[in-house]
Design a protein around this motif. Sequence first.
Motif, PDB file in Angstrom:
ATOM      1  N   ALA A 157       0.830  -1.216   0.000  1.00  0.00           N
ATOM      2  CA  ALA A 157       0.000   0.000   0.000  1.00  0.00           C
ATOM      3  C   ALA A 157       0.854   1.252   0.000  1.00  0.00           C
ATOM      4  O   ALA A 157       0.462   2.286  -0.554  1.00  0.00           O
ATOM      5  CB  ALA A 157      -0.932  -0.014   1.210  1.00  0.00           C
ATOM      6  N   THR A 158       2.025   1.182   0.627  1.00  0.00           N
ATOM      7  CA  THR A 158       2.945   2.315   0.645  1.00  0.00           C
ATOM      8  C   THR A 158       3.861   2.264  -0.561  1.00  0.00           C
ATOM      9  O   THR A 158       4.608   1.304  -0.732  1.00  0.00           O
ATOM     10  CB  THR A 158       3.803   2.299   1.920  1.00  0.00           C
ATOM     11  N   GLU A 165      12.206  12.557  -6.770  1.00  0.00           N
ATOM     12  CA  GLU A 165      10.813  12.965  -6.552  1.00  0.00           C
ATOM     13  C   GLU A 165      10.651  13.618  -5.187  1.00  0.00           C
ATOM     14  O   GLU A 165       9.937  14.620  -5.044  1.00  0.00           O
ATOM     15  CB  GLU A 165       9.896  11.752  -6.663  1.00  0.00           C
ATOM     16  N   ARG A 166      11.314  13.064  -4.203  1.00  0.00           N
ATOM     17  CA  ARG A 166      11.263  13.590  -2.839  1.00  0.00           C
ATOM     18  C   ARG A 166      11.830  15.016  -2.787  1.00  0.00           C
ATOM     19  O   ARG A 166      11.213  15.929  -2.232  1.00  0.00           O
ATOM     20  CB  ARG A 166      12.136  12.684  -1.967  1.00  0.00           C
ATOM     21  N   ILE A 167      13.007  15.177  -3.389  1.00  0.00           N
ATOM     22  CA  ILE A 167      13.640  16.495  -3.392  1.00  0.00           C
ATOM     23  C   ILE A 167      12.769  17.500  -4.147  1.00  0.00           C
ATOM     24  O   ILE A 167      12.570  18.633  -3.702  1.00  0.00           O
ATOM     25  CB  ILE A 167      15.042  16.401  -4.017  1.00  0.00           C
ATOM     26  N   GLY A 168      12.222  17.068  -5.283  1.00  0.00           N
ATOM     27  CA  GLY A 168      11.363  17.951  -6.055  1.00  0.00           C
ATOM     28  C   GLY A 168      10.136  18.385  -5.276  1.00  0.00           C
ATOM     29  O   GLY A 168       9.716  19.556  -5.345  1.00  0.00           O
ATOM     30  N   TYR A 169       9.553  17.448  -4.516  1.00  0.00           N
ATOM     31  CA  TYR A 169       8.358  17.781  -3.726  1.00  0.00           C
ATOM     32  C   TYR A 169       8.676  18.859  -2.699  1.00  0.00           C
ATOM     33  O   TYR A 169       7.956  19.867  -2.590  1.00  0.00           O
ATOM     34  CB  TYR A 169       7.815  16.533  -3.027  1.00  0.00           C
ATOM     35  N   TRP A 170       9.762  18.669  -1.927  1.00  0.00           N
ATOM     36  CA  TRP A 170      10.063  19.626  -0.873  1.00  0.00           C
ATOM     37  C   TRP A 170      10.533  20.966  -1.431  1.00  0.00           C
ATOM     38  O   TRP A 170      10.252  22.013  -0.832  1.00  0.00           O
ATOM     39  CB  TRP A 170      11.100  19.032   0.089  1.00  0.00           C
ATOM     40  N   LYS A 171      11.173  20.964  -2.577  1.00  0.00           N
ATOM     41  CA  LYS A 171      11.542  22.234  -3.211  1.00  0.00           C
ATOM     42  C   LYS A 171      10.295  23.011  -3.637  1.00  0.00           C
ATOM     43  O   LYS A 171      10.231  24.231  -3.495  1.00  0.00           O
ATOM     44  CB  LYS A 171      12.453  21.983  -4.414  1.00  0.00           C
ATOM     45  N   SER A 172       9.315  22.287  -4.173  1.00  0.00           N
ATOM     46  CA  SER A 172       8.081  22.964  -4.586  1.00  0.00           C
ATOM     47  C   SER A 172       7.339  23.522  -3.372  1.00  0.00           C
ATOM     48  O   SER A 172       6.766  24.621  -3.436  1.00  0.00           O
ATOM     49  CB  SER A 172       7.180  22.010  -5.370  1.00  0.00           C
ATOM     50  N   SER A 289       9.576   8.355   5.261  1.00  0.00           N
ATOM     51  CA  SER A 289       9.351   8.396   3.812  1.00  0.00           C
ATOM     52  C   SER A 289       7.874   8.399   3.472  1.00  0.00           C
ATOM     53  O   SER A 289       7.456   8.963   2.471  1.00  0.00           O
ATOM     54  CB  SER A 289      10.044   7.208   3.138  1.00  0.00           C
ATOM     55  N   LEU A 290       7.058   7.785   4.326  1.00  0.00           N
ATOM     56  CA  LEU A 290       5.615   7.735   4.087  1.00  0.00           C
ATOM     57  C   LEU A 290       4.907   8.973   4.623  1.00  0.00           C
ATOM     58  O   LEU A 290       4.130   9.613   3.914  1.00  0.00           O
ATOM     59  CB  LEU A 290       5.031   6.480   4.736  1.00  0.00           C
ATOM     60  N   GLU A 291       5.150   9.319   5.865  1.00  0.00           N
ATOM     61  CA  GLU A 291       4.275  10.259   6.571  1.00  0.00           C
ATOM     62  C   GLU A 291       4.715  11.723   6.500  1.00  0.00           C
ATOM     63  O   GLU A 291       3.908  12.613   6.778  1.00  0.00           O
ATOM     64  CB  GLU A 291       4.125   9.838   8.034  1.00  0.00           C
ATOM     65  N   SER A 292       5.973  11.985   6.166  1.00  0.00           N
ATOM     66  CA  SER A 292       6.422  13.379   6.199  1.00  0.00           C
ATOM     67  C   SER A 292       5.589  14.262   5.272  1.00  0.00           C
ATOM     68  O   SER A 292       5.255  15.400   5.617  1.00  0.00           O
ATOM     69  CB  SER A 292       7.911  13.473   5.832  1.00  0.00           C
TER      70      SER A 292
END
Length: 331
Positions: A157-158, A165-172, A289-292
Amino acid sequence: MEKLVKTSREIYEDLQESCTKLFNLEFSNPRPLSLGWLNLKWRVESKEGQWVLKQFSKERYSGYDADKVHSEQKTALEEQQRQYKAGIPCARLLAHEGEVMHYSSGGERFVVMEYIAGEHVQAGTLNGQQMYNLGRTCARIHNVANDGHYVQSGPAATQISSRSERIGYWKSLLDKARQTHILQLVNRQLTAACQWEDSLIKDCVQGWAHRDLWTDNLLFNGNELAAVLDFDRFAYDYPELDIARAVMSGAFNTEDLDRDTAAAFLEGYRTERDLPEGTLSRALYLLWSLESVWWIKAEMEGDRPQPLRFAREMDWLATNFTQLQQRFGDL
């Protein structure tokens, strides 16, 4: 014509009428239970004992595939019943013609379960014996859930996003957070994302898990675990998420993660199920990695206490990202 919204009292009366027809139960003295989000719950009395009546909110699940949600909840409820029969401290569900999910004449989906006495313990304040007993029960839940009853196939499910992708998300999100109170929070998440490596969680094993094992879903009688509540999120995923979620919920006091009480959980777990050394630090990386991305967001003002608590957990994990292995890698 404007859609009429039913009051909680109207919903309760609808469910009460259905319970009389289905189970010949006459309820009295309904007391609302506040924990949980949008789903309505009442503690009620009858000649046969005390029960919890739970309605599944249509609003909470709007926007989702209804058939998929209903199927997943049916599996979760049936698993709760299996866990109860296996001796796990959880509530027995009332069944009608083999079904534990019921439908009222007013179109509400609901369940009826036995009331279990116990107390909620504030997050971050569980003692060593409570954590030991929680760890032992968590392992027993995993043993029952993964006993071969379900076909263990398909993706977890996770879904773990890539480092880029992670870096891109937090930069946005950083662009949205400038000049706001969450700027430093997002900066710390971005720093952690830049330190992320797939190898941190490559050995995580998939399996069936509770997926919501935190203090609001636990009842204690002193040091004894009286009940595990709310199997609604039960699914095929990573059982280590249960370990990390329970440890953070019980042993993180908003300032630091207490090593001794975390170790007590793992000691209890290992009385019932194998757990390799080093699992906790790996599970904590997995939890982050899931909840942040759930709890650190642009609009946090006015959040309920529970989401703010989770946000503090994610902030601590990000701040201590490079130290988790060193501090907890031997547990």
